[in-house]
Write a protein that holds these residues in place. Structure first.
Motif, short mmCIF file in Angstrom:
data_model
loop_
_atom_site.label_atom_id
_atom_site.label_comp_id
_atom_site.label_asym_id
_atom_site.label_seq_id
_atom_site.Cartn_x
_atom_site.Cartn_y
_atom_site.Cartn_z
N ALA A 98 0.83 -1.22 0.00
CA ALA A 98 0.00 0.00 0.00
C ALA A 98 0.86 1.26 0.00
CB ALA A 98 -0.93 0.00 1.21
N GLY A 99 2.02 1.19 0.65
CA GLY A 99 2.90 2.35 0.72
C GLY A 99 3.81 2.51 -0.49
N LEU A 100 3.78 1.57 -1.39
CA LEU A 100 4.62 1.62 -2.58
C LEU A 100 4.00 2.57 -3.60
CD1 LEU A 100 7.19 0.13 -3.69
CD2 LEU A 100 5.60 -1.37 -4.87
N PRO A 101 4.70 3.64 -3.95
CA PRO A 101 4.11 4.60 -4.88
C PRO A 101 4.03 4.10 -6.32
CG PRO A 101 6.34 5.27 -4.31
CD PRO A 101 6.01 4.04 -3.47
N ALA A 102 4.87 3.16 -6.65
CA ALA A 102 4.91 2.67 -8.04
C ALA A 102 3.67 1.85 -8.36
CB ALA A 102 6.16 1.82 -8.25
N GLU A 103 3.14 2.07 -9.54
CA GLU A 103 2.02 1.27 -10.02
C GLU A 103 2.56 0.23 -10.98
OE1 GLU A 103 -1.21 1.20 -9.19
OE2 GLU A 103 -0.75 2.68 -7.67
N PHE A 104 2.00 -0.95 -10.94
CA PHE A 104 2.37 -1.99 -11.88
C PHE A 104 1.12 -2.79 -12.20
CE2 PHE A 104 3.54 -3.07 -7.60
CZ PHE A 104 3.00 -4.32 -7.37
N SER A 105 1.11 -3.40 -13.35
CA SER A 105 -0.13 -3.99 -13.89
C SER A 105 -0.71 -5.11 -13.04
CB SER A 105 0.11 -4.50 -15.31
OG SER A 105 1.10 -5.49 -15.32
N ASP A 106 0.12 -5.85 -12.32
CA ASP A 106 -0.38 -6.98 -11.54
C ASP A 106 -0.66 -6.64 -10.07
OD1 ASP A 106 -0.35 -8.63 -13.74
OD2 ASP A 106 1.67 -9.40 -13.33
N ARG A 107 -0.59 -5.38 -9.73
CA ARG A 107 -0.82 -4.98 -8.33
C ARG A 107 -2.19 -5.43 -7.81
NH1 ARG A 107 1.34 0.35 -5.84
NH2 ARG A 107 0.61 0.14 -3.72
N PRO A 108 -3.27 -5.28 -8.59
CA PRO A 108 -4.58 -5.73 -8.09
C PRO A 108 -4.61 -7.23 -7.78
CG PRO A 108 -4.87 -4.31 -10.00
CD PRO A 108 -3.40 -4.59 -9.88
N ILE A 109 -3.87 -8.02 -8.53
CA ILE A 109 -3.82 -9.47 -8.26
C ILE A 109 -3.17 -9.71 -6.90
CG2 ILE A 109 -2.78 -11.66 -8.99
CD1 ILE A 109 -3.02 -10.55 -11.90
N ALA A 110 -2.06 -9.03 -6.65
CA ALA A 110 -1.38 -9.18 -5.36
C ALA A 110 -2.28 -8.75 -4.21
CB ALA A 110 -0.09 -8.37 -5.35
N GLU A 111 -2.95 -7.62 -4.37
CA GLU A 111 -3.84 -7.13 -3.31
C GLU A 111 -4.99 -8.10 -3.05
OE1 GLU A 111 -4.70 -3.31 -4.99
OE2 GLU A 111 -2.98 -2.36 -3.97
N GLU A 112 -5.55 -8.65 -4.12
CA GLU A 112 -6.66 -9.59 -3.98
C GLU A 112 -6.23 -10.88 -3.28
OE1 GLU A 112 -9.18 -12.22 -7.10
OE2 GLU A 112 -9.15 -10.05 -7.49
N GLU A 113 -5.08 -11.39 -3.65
CA GLU A 113 -4.59 -12.64 -3.04
C GLU A 113 -4.15 -12.42 -1.59
OE1 GLU A 113 -4.98 -15.73 -4.13
OE2 GLU A 113 -6.03 -14.81 -5.82
N LEU A 114 -3.59 -11.26 -1.29
CA LEU A 114 -3.26 -10.96 0.10
C LEU A 114 -4.52 -10.88 0.95
CD1 LEU A 114 -0.35 -8.43 -0.42
CD2 LEU A 114 -0.21 -10.61 0.80
N ALA A 115 -5.57 -10.30 0.40
CA ALA A 115 -6.85 -10.26 1.11
C ALA A 115 -7.38 -11.68 1.32
CB ALA A 115 -7.86 -9.41 0.34
N ALA A 116 -7.21 -12.54 0.32
CA ALA A 116 -7.66 -13.93 0.45
C ALA A 116 -6.86 -14.67 1.52
CB ALA A 116 -7.54 -14.65 -0.90
N LEU A 117 -5.54 -14.46 1.56
CA LEU A 117 -4.72 -15.09 2.59
C LEU A 117 -5.14 -14.62 3.98
CD1 LEU A 117 -1.04 -15.07 1.24
CD2 LEU A 117 -2.49 -17.04 1.68
N ASP A 118 -5.40 -13.33 4.10
CA ASP A 118 -5.83 -12.80 5.39
C ASP A 118 -7.15 -13.42 5.81
OD1 ASP A 118 -5.44 -11.00 7.62
OD2 ASP A 118 -7.12 -9.87 6.81
#
Length: 104
Positions: A34-54
């Motif tokens: 969340a604190g990473l200013p850089a945008e990259f195309s697969d960021r939503p995938i990482a966020e979604e899977e981290l939410a799933a792990l949580d």
């Protein structure tokens, strides 16, 4: 303290320490992402899977194959972002605490 194989140690709160470790590692990676200013195309995938792990961790002992699938998707989506390498390694180590999935 010695434990028999397969016996789980619980924390003072009654939570499986593997689950606690997973929640801590996922929380750290989510904060750093969340604190990473850089945008990259697969960021939503990482966020979604981290939410799933949580969500799996909150629900108790997660399914090992699902944990590993999420870890692969997260690693694939943020693996080249060196700023997240240490936090990603912590998530991997936490997933590894659950052992290998049973072989079919």
């Amino acid at each position: 303290m010695l434990r028999s194989v397969g016996q789980k140690r619980v924390t003072g709160s009654g939570e499986d320490p593997r689950v606690a470790e997973l929640r801590i590692a996922v929380s750290r990676l989510r904060r750093e992402l969340a604190g990473l200013p850089a945008e990259f195309s697969d960021r939503p995938i990482a966020e979604e899977e981290l939410a799933a792990l949580d969500a799996m961790a909150v629900g108790g002992v997660p399914e090992i194959p699902r944990l590993r699938r999420s870890l692969l998707l997260i690693a694939g989506s943020i693996g080249s972002v060196s700023a997240l390498a240490a936090a990603l390694r912590d998530v991997r180590n936490a997933v590894d605490l659950f052992g290998e999935p049973p072989r079919g």
